[in-house]
Design a protein around this motif. Sequence first.
Motif, short mmCIF file in Angstrom:
data_model
loop_
_atom_site.label_atom_id
_atom_site.label_comp_id
_atom_site.label_asym_id
_atom_site.label_seq_id
_atom_site.Cartn_x
_atom_site.Cartn_y
_atom_site.Cartn_z
N ALA A 99 -0.97 3.74 -7.58
CA ALA A 99 -2.18 4.30 -6.99
C ALA A 99 -3.07 3.22 -6.37
O ALA A 99 -4.04 3.54 -5.71
N MET A 100 -2.75 1.97 -6.58
CA MET A 100 -3.57 0.87 -6.05
C MET A 100 -3.20 0.58 -4.60
O MET A 100 -2.04 0.68 -4.23
N PRO A 101 -4.18 0.20 -3.78
CA PRO A 101 -3.84 -0.18 -2.41
C PRO A 101 -3.05 -1.50 -2.42
O PRO A 101 -3.24 -2.33 -3.29
N THR A 102 -2.18 -1.64 -1.46
CA THR A 102 -1.36 -2.85 -1.40
C THR A 102 -2.16 -4.00 -0.81
O THR A 102 -3.14 -3.80 -0.10
N CYS A 103 -1.70 -5.20 -1.09
CA CYS A 103 -2.30 -6.38 -0.44
C CYS A 103 -1.65 -6.49 0.94
O CYS A 103 -0.57 -5.95 1.18
N PRO A 104 -2.30 -7.18 1.88
CA PRO A 104 -1.75 -7.27 3.25
C PRO A 104 -0.33 -7.81 3.31
O PRO A 104 0.48 -7.31 4.09
N ASN A 105 -0.01 -8.83 2.51
CA ASN A 105 1.35 -9.39 2.55
C ASN A 105 2.39 -8.36 2.15
O ASN A 105 3.44 -8.24 2.78
N ASP A 106 2.12 -7.61 1.07
CA ASP A 106 3.07 -6.58 0.64
C ASP A 106 3.20 -5.48 1.69
O ASP A 106 4.28 -4.96 1.93
#
Length: 173
Positions: A99-106
């Motif tokens: 449910a967490m937003p991803t980091c830009p790299n992922d």
Amino acid sequence: MTKLLTYIQDVFDKKGHCVVCVSEGAAQNILNEGSVDTDASGYPILQDLDILNEGSVDTDASGNPILQDVGLYLRSALKTHFKGDADIKYIDPSYMIRAMPTCPNDRVYCKVLGQGAVHAAFAGYTDCTVGMANTHYVYLPISTVIQAPRKVNPLGRSWNRLVTSNCQPSLAE
């Protein structure tokens, strides 16, 4: 297991709290009917921990192993060890992580892998997956990827790097 419990006890005594994280699939041979040696306290010897107990694990419809929950085992062992002196909580974060937003790299990495998979399908490639090798995105034959289970040597360099970067003690026998 005794070393782990001793370490947790030391951290708890020094800080008043301790968080323990464990990987899904860890210690399956402990959970699969007593296939490990135990120490004098009856706890499994840590060096016997294995990712999968090959040949004795049931699989789901996709062929993935059905893993038992090591978190429940650890919670029970910790409650037995602390005998009510600590508040032991068990949280399975699988849905929280999803449910967490991803980091830009992922996000970029997953997008490139997804695009690669679509391109492979439109090109007619079958029995392959997309991955990264030496900084290049490549198509990898699934048979090659799954030919041997991936295991981490608890006495090896990769494990040592992980333990050192997390400031963990070495619990290997």
